[in-house]
Design an enzyme around this catalytic site. Structure first.
Site, PDB file in Angstrom:
ATOM      1  N   HIS A 263      60.200 -16.141  78.058  1.00  0.00           N
ATOM      2  CA  HIS A 263      59.576 -15.904  79.380  1.00  0.00           C
ATOM      3  C   HIS A 263      59.413 -14.417  79.663  1.00  0.00           C
ATOM      4  O   HIS A 263      60.266 -13.607  79.314  1.00  0.00           O
ATOM      5  CB  HIS A 263      60.310 -16.639  80.499  1.00  0.00           C
ATOM      6  CG  HIS A 263      61.712 -16.215  80.781  1.00  0.00           C
ATOM      7  ND1 HIS A 263      62.017 -15.187  81.648  1.00  0.00           N
ATOM      8  CD2 HIS A 263      62.908 -16.688  80.344  1.00  0.00           C
ATOM      9  CE1 HIS A 263      63.333 -15.061  81.736  1.00  0.00           C
ATOM     10  NE2 HIS A 263      63.908 -15.948  80.945  1.00  0.00           N
TER      11      HIS A 263
ATOM     12  N   ASP B 245      67.048 -10.625  79.035  1.00  0.00           N
ATOM     13  CA  ASP B 245      66.586 -11.907  79.606  1.00  0.00           C
ATOM     14  C   ASP B 245      65.287 -11.682  80.365  1.00  0.00           C
ATOM     15  O   ASP B 245      65.305 -11.315  81.511  1.00  0.00           O
ATOM     16  CB  ASP B 245      67.675 -12.451  80.536  1.00  0.00           C
ATOM     17  CG  ASP B 245      67.310 -13.803  81.118  1.00  0.00           C
ATOM     18  OD1 ASP B 245      66.334 -14.417  80.642  1.00  0.00           O
ATOM     19  OD2 ASP B 245      67.983 -14.237  82.052  1.00  0.00           O
TER      20      ASP B 245
ATOM     21  N   GLU C 153      60.125 -18.341  84.895  1.00  0.00           N
ATOM     22  CA  GLU C 153      61.242 -19.169  84.419  1.00  0.00           C
ATOM     23  C   GLU C 153      62.403 -19.071  85.403  1.00  0.00           C
ATOM     24  O   GLU C 153      63.043 -20.061  85.732  1.00  0.00           O
ATOM     25  CB  GLU C 153      61.701 -18.698  83.027  1.00  0.00           C
ATOM     26  CG  GLU C 153      62.744 -19.611  82.368  1.00  0.00           C
ATOM     27  CD  GLU C 153      64.187 -19.245  82.689  1.00  0.00           C
ATOM     28  OE1 GLU C 153      65.075 -20.024  82.304  1.00  0.00           O
ATOM     29  OE2 GLU C 153      64.453 -18.220  83.322  1.00  0.00           O
ATOM     30  N   GLU C 154      62.656 -17.853  85.858  1.00  0.00           N
ATOM     31  CA  GLU C 154      63.888 -17.603  86.617  1.00  0.00           C
ATOM     32  C   GLU C 154      64.004 -18.407  87.913  1.00  0.00           C
ATOM     33  O   GLU C 154      65.076 -18.918  88.216  1.00  0.00           O
ATOM     34  CB  GLU C 154      64.061 -16.100  86.876  1.00  0.00           C
ATOM     35  CG  GLU C 154      64.258 -15.260  85.613  1.00  0.00           C
ATOM     36  CD  GLU C 154      65.547 -15.576  84.861  1.00  0.00           C
ATOM     37  OE1 GLU C 154      66.290 -16.471  85.279  1.00  0.00           O
ATOM     38  OE2 GLU C 154      65.804 -14.909  83.839  1.00  0.00           O
TER      39      GLU C 154
ATOM     40  N   ASP D 221      65.573 -17.668  74.500  1.00  0.00           N
ATOM     41  CA  ASP D 221      65.922 -17.225  75.861  1.00  0.00           C
ATOM     42  C   ASP D 221      67.435 -17.191  76.041  1.00  0.00           C
ATOM     43  O   ASP D 221      67.950 -17.441  77.118  1.00  0.00           O
ATOM     44  CB  ASP D 221      65.260 -18.147  76.905  1.00  0.00           C
ATOM     45  CG  ASP D 221      65.488 -17.633  78.324  1.00  0.00           C
ATOM     46  OD1 ASP D 221      65.845 -16.441  78.483  1.00  0.00           O
ATOM     47  OD2 ASP D 221      65.327 -18.419  79.272  1.00  0.00           O
TER      48      ASP D 221
ATOM     49  N   HIS E  48      71.231 -11.393  84.418  1.00  0.00           N
ATOM     50  CA  HIS E  48      70.851 -11.374  85.843  1.00  0.00           C
ATOM     51  C   HIS E  48      71.536 -10.260  86.627  1.00  0.00           C
ATOM     52  O   HIS E  48      71.821 -10.426  87.817  1.00  0.00           O
ATOM     53  CB  HIS E  48      71.151 -12.727  86.507  1.00  0.00           C
ATOM     54  CG  HIS E  48      70.386 -13.865  85.934  1.00  0.00           C
ATOM     55  ND1 HIS E  48      70.495 -15.155  86.388  1.00  0.00           N
ATOM     56  CD2 HIS E  48      69.472 -13.921  84.925  1.00  0.00           C
ATOM     57  CE1 HIS E  48      69.698 -15.957  85.695  1.00  0.00           C
ATOM     58  NE2 HIS E  48      69.073 -15.223  84.790  1.00  0.00           N
TER      59      HIS E  48
END
Ligand SMILES: [Zn+2]
Length: 473
Positions: free
Chosen positions: A292, A304, A338-339, A366, A435
């Site tokens: 992503h 990520d 995606e998140e 991912d 994140h």
């Protein structure tokens, strides 16, 4: 948020990458009854896989890819769903792809959420004054402008919450202090905590960041409000402050904090990006490699999922340079959004539902692009036997696991019976950075990313080219 996303999240994003059961190729092969002709055919790919790996690892092409990757990450940084920056980064990747001579580049429009955090602060006022780091969780509602001042109750688990009298929760801020076990087991406090606390009358919820390690770092992520439950503000705090407040509660001290959060939320248009090397024999049949392009709004989204995105993008770029056309179409997809809950992948699945039988295999990276180990494979026994045979070409990168749910974006496609795999890599530190502001190029290792790209390109080429389709579950 719809319960479908919650379902998807629990069974996909929460997939426990670190606890997957390793099955050695040897054991799989022992019980496989593959046709000798197929085994010989797969073995005959040794030259081409060595060529691909060598060109990428030793001949400088991997270095060029890594430069494109670092240029991209530095140019755009965080690429949050619905942002203009994400759309510009998508345009950039499209132009870059075309500049490398690929012409089969298309986009598909997707409606995506656009959550923008504003001011966020958390101040402890009792038993002593302390400013605490926090980060709002995805799509959290705001507090009133003056904030919410309330006592904190520290809760260990949902079981603990269930056993605590409603009167003790009502009007309080619940802190879920669930220690990291695995991502899958711990992330539920982030994704469901707010609604679980609100059901018992809490006015806001905090969650211990979902990570096993912290240097006073906060980790955001998606969370989903239940329908028919009051939406309360929700944010993550550091492991250090969660431990501090737990100790204070154990001493019988009254903890009072003021939580202030503001944000805006609306819907925007984004795009999935699709890059094809059309198959020379069966162009309608497709093998997908994907990652992503969006990220959270903190850090650089380098790990990520900048790493997974770039190695997936590179597979068709490389094959095009060497005019290596597989039998089937090799399709790279740069998923959007995606998140916030696999939004781009869900849109792709809806749009291509009638063509699912054409997807021969679906792959996703991912979960980090650290030292490659092999593949986590979902599929029938025969499919797993074929993949195990293919992985023999890549020893020592030949581990095969069966976690039951590889990937995040691709899980919805796999759940429809399409076989697929995610990249296994030495990602033990993945959730240290996940994140958070720590997700930058500094956590990536150039050689490891290049090795991932080499393996990913070569293995997807073989899967797209072998004469036998991978059988469905
Ligand atoms: Zn990701």
């Amino acid at each position: 948020m719809h319960s479908i996303f919650l379902f998807i999240l629990i069974f996909t994003i929460c997939f426990d990458v670190l606890n997957a059961k390793v099955i050695s190729n040897h054991n799989v092969s022992d019980t496989c009854n593959l046709d000798n002709k197929l085994i010989e055919e797969i073995a005959s790919y040794k030259n081409v896989t060595e060529f691909i790996m060598n060109e990428i690892i030793s001949k400088g092409l991997g270095q060029e890819m890594y430069k494109e990757y670092t240029d991209f990450i530095d140019k755009f940084g965080a690429r949050v769903s619905g942002s203009e920056n994400l759309e510009k980064s998508i345009d950039y990747m499209i132009n870059l792809t075309i500049s490398h001579g690929l012409t089969d580049v298309t986009t598909e429009e997707v409606d995506v959420p656009h959550y923008v955090r504003g001011h966020e602060s958390l101040q402890m006022i009792s038993p002593r004054k302390k400013n605490m780091a926090l980060i709002g969780l995805g799509a959290s509602v705001a507090t009133p402008p003056e904030g919410i001042t309330a006592d904190v109750i520290v809760i260990k688990s949902f079981q603990d919450l269930d056993q605590t009298q409603e009167a003790k929760i009502k009007g309080k801020i619940v802190l879920f202090d669930a220690h990291y076990v695995t991502y899958g087991k711990t992330v539920i406090y982030r994704t469901q905590g707010a609604s679980r606390a609100a059901k018992k009358g809490a006015v806001a919820s905090l969650v211990r960041s979902v990570t096993p390690f912290s240097i006073y770092s906060t980790h955001t992520g998606a969370q989903f409000y239940d329908d028919n439950v009051t939406k309360i503000p929700t944010a993550a705090i550091t492991l250090e402050d969660a431990d501090l407040m737990r100790r204070m509660q154990e001493r019988g001290e009254k903890i009072t904090v003021t939580l202030k959060m503001s944000s805006t939320f609306d819907m925007k248009k984004s795009r999935n990006t699709i890059i094809d090397i059309k198959g020379k024999e069966n162009p309608n049949k497709v093998v997908i490699v994907s990652g992503h392009i969006d990220s959270w709004d903190v850090g650089q989204g380098a790990m990520d999922d900048g790493g997974g995105m770039i190695i997936s993008w590179f597979a068709p770029v490389f094959l095009n340079i060497y005019n290596l056309k597989p039998r089937r179409t090799l399709r790279a997809i740069l998923w959007t959004a995606e998140e916030p809950g696999l939004i781009g992948a869900a849109a792709y699945l809806r749009r291509h539902l009638s063509q699912l039988s054409d997807i021969n295999f679906v792959m996703e990276s991912d979960e980090g692009t650290f030292k490659p180990r092999g593949l986590d494979v979902a599929g029938s026994k025969t499919t797993r036997c074929i993949i195990a045979e293919i992985l023999k070409l890549f020893t020592p990168v030949d581990e095969m696991t069966n976690s039951g749910g590889p990937g995040s974006d691709i899980t919805m496609i796999i759940n429809k019976g399409v076989p697929g795999a995610s990249l296994l890599n030495k990602n033990e530190r993945y959730f240290w950075y996940h994140h958070s502001e720590g997700d930058t190029l500094n956590v990536q290792n150039k050689n490891e990313v290049i090795n991932c790209a080499a393996f990913w390109t070569a293995v997807s080429y073989v899967i797209a080219d072998i004469s036998k389709d991978l059988p469905r579950s």
